[in-house]
Design an enzyme around this catalytic site. Structure first.
Site, PDB file in Angstrom:
ATOM      1  CB  ALA A 128      -0.924  -0.007   1.217  1.00 44.63           C
TER       2      ALA A 128
ATOM      3  CD  GLU B 226       2.488  -1.533  -7.197  1.00 44.07           C
ATOM      4  OE1 GLU B 226       1.763  -0.837  -7.922  1.00 44.07           O
ATOM      5  OE2 GLU B 226       3.464  -2.157  -7.625  1.00 44.07           O
TER       6      GLU B 226
ATOM      7  CB  CYS C  37      -5.255   5.323   4.276  1.00 40.54           C
ATOM      8  SG  CYS C  37      -3.566   5.156   3.684  1.00 40.54           S
TER       9      CYS C  37
ATOM     10  CD  GLU D 240       5.090   8.971  -0.679  1.00 41.97           C
ATOM     11  OE1 GLU D 240       5.906   8.223  -0.118  1.00 41.97           O
ATOM     12  OE2 GLU D 240       4.100   8.527  -1.315  1.00 41.97           O
TER      13      GLU D 240
ATOM     14  CB  SER E  83       2.375   6.531  -2.997  1.00 44.25           C
ATOM     15  OG  SER E  83       1.805   6.678  -1.719  1.00 44.25           O
TER      16      SER E  83
END
Length: 400
Positions: free
Chosen positions: A237, A240, A349, A358, A242
């Protein structure tokens, strides 16, 4: 009036994935039948939720079990159900016990420290892209290296070993791109990788997630299977999702070039713009991971029977006109934006703050360096990864 099942449920998914388009059937259902029946590729029929309120109610209701959905007869879009022992496949009290352990690695201090390294990495990658000259590939230069480098630092994976887990990642999250034998092999490979990593790290603990898992393992707070599979869940998680989102956001801004110009001209819009893109982009090519009802539950006037499988399409709920004004329009000045991009309830999340950071650092770097950035060719020329849970461009060629 409470209604039970319909007859002849339509096949799901409704059609092929096209770029960032949301199949129109989702929005039709959101408006007229936010709780409906569909026939899944594996396991038979399921309930599909497309309305915002219905999805939010479902996510907050502990009577829908993630663990029960690991049973092989669960209706689903993937060839294999999730394995037990992963945060995504856990219910209380196990979920809360393990989430508390993992949350240690996502403390604000850790994310803040990573943000400084993000900026350095983005600058370095954009230096290399500028020096090489156009066309540059934003997937290879930005979308992959940034989240991969951050998750390996957060997790404690030696950077030189990143290729080993990367070669399993697309297979692990396949819907139709790989066979169940290939997916099973990728899962086994990742578990072996994590076990070896845990064994190595025991001799040199650090302030990373692997060390946190080892400490909890030794204290009897979780089993070896839980440590390994929870680690895999965070690792997958954390990069992939992000890298797909950075790719998708970049595509959206350049496919609708006026949006990129708008952000370059007013950087104060960046934070609300990120939230709006999290709302509008249908990251998943298909509905959510399934859950199963542990007793009869009513949602949106429909009776969901004990044992029934339920999935939802978050992107449809985030375009629910009962909640969002002018929902199909991208508005960077949207004042109220309670989107469900990072979920809701106990499975919200853990890495939401890291993912936001990010995205922000990546976009700040692009806008500062390349205000004239544009696609090489047209939006129709961009190739997309087929048959995976998350949609994303295979490459994104740009010039400036």
């Amino acid at each position: 009036m409470t209604v039970t099942e319909t007859v002849g449920a339509p096949k799901y998914p409704f059609g092929p994935v096209v770029r960032l388009d949301l199949h129109p059937r989702y929005l039709e259902l959101c408006r007229h039948e936010p709780v409906s029946r569909v026939t899944m590729p594996y396991g038979g029929e399921a309930w599909l939720l497309t309305g915002y309120h219905e999805i939010k109610q479902f996510l907050a209701d502990p009577r829908f079990s993630s663990h029960a959905a690991t049973e092989p007869d669960t209706a689903r879009v993937t060839p294999l159900p999730l394995r037990p022992g992963n945060l995504l496949s856990m219910d209380p009290p196990d979920h809360g016990r393990i989430r508390k352990v993992v949350a240690h690695a996502f403390r604000p201090r850790i994310v803040s420290q990573l943000a400084e390294r993000m900026r350095d990495l983005v600058e370095s990658e954009l230096d290399a892209m500028e020096e090489a000259g156009p066309p540059g590939d934003l997937v290879q230069r930005l979308a992959i290296p940034l989240p991969v480098r951050m998750i390996v630092e957060l997790f404690g994976v030696p950077y030189e070993e990143r290729a080993e887990f990367r070669r399993y990642s697309d297979v692990f999250v396949a819907t139709s791109a790989h066979t169940k034998e290939e997916i099973n092999e990728a899962r086994d490979g990742l578990e072996d990788f994590l076990r070896r990593l845990i064994a190595k790290r025991r001799s040199s603990p650090s302030d990373d997630l692997i060390s946190v898992l080892i400490e909890a393992l030794d204290a009897g707070q979780l089993s070896e299977v839980e440590a390994v599979r929870t680690g895999i869940g965070v690792l997958m998680a954390g990069h992939e999702t992000s890298l797909s989102m950075i790719s998708n956001v970049s595509f959206l801004l350049l496919a609708q070039r006026e949006l990129y110009t708008q952000l370059c001209e007013d950087r104060n819009l960046l934070d609300p713009a990120i939230e709006e893109m999290l709302r509008i982009i249908p990251l998943r090519s298909v509905g959510s991971f399934p859950r199963r009802a542990s007793e009869d539950v009513e949602i949106g006037g429909k009776l969901i029977r004990e044992g029934d499988t339920v999935i939802f399409q978050r992107a449809a709920g985030d375009r629910d006109e009962r909640v969002f004004e002018d929902p199909d329009t991208i508005r960077f000045d949207r004042e109220r934006n309670p989107h469900l991009g990072f979920g809701h309830g106990m499975h919200f999340c853990l890495g939401a703050s890291l993912a936001r950071a990010e995205l922000k650092v990546a976009l700040e770097g692009l806008m500062a360096r390349f205000p004239t950035l544009r696609l090489t060719g047209t939006a129709d020329d961009v190739p997309w990864k087929p048959g995976l849970i998350a949609r994303a461009p295979e490459s994104l060629l740009v010039e400036w």
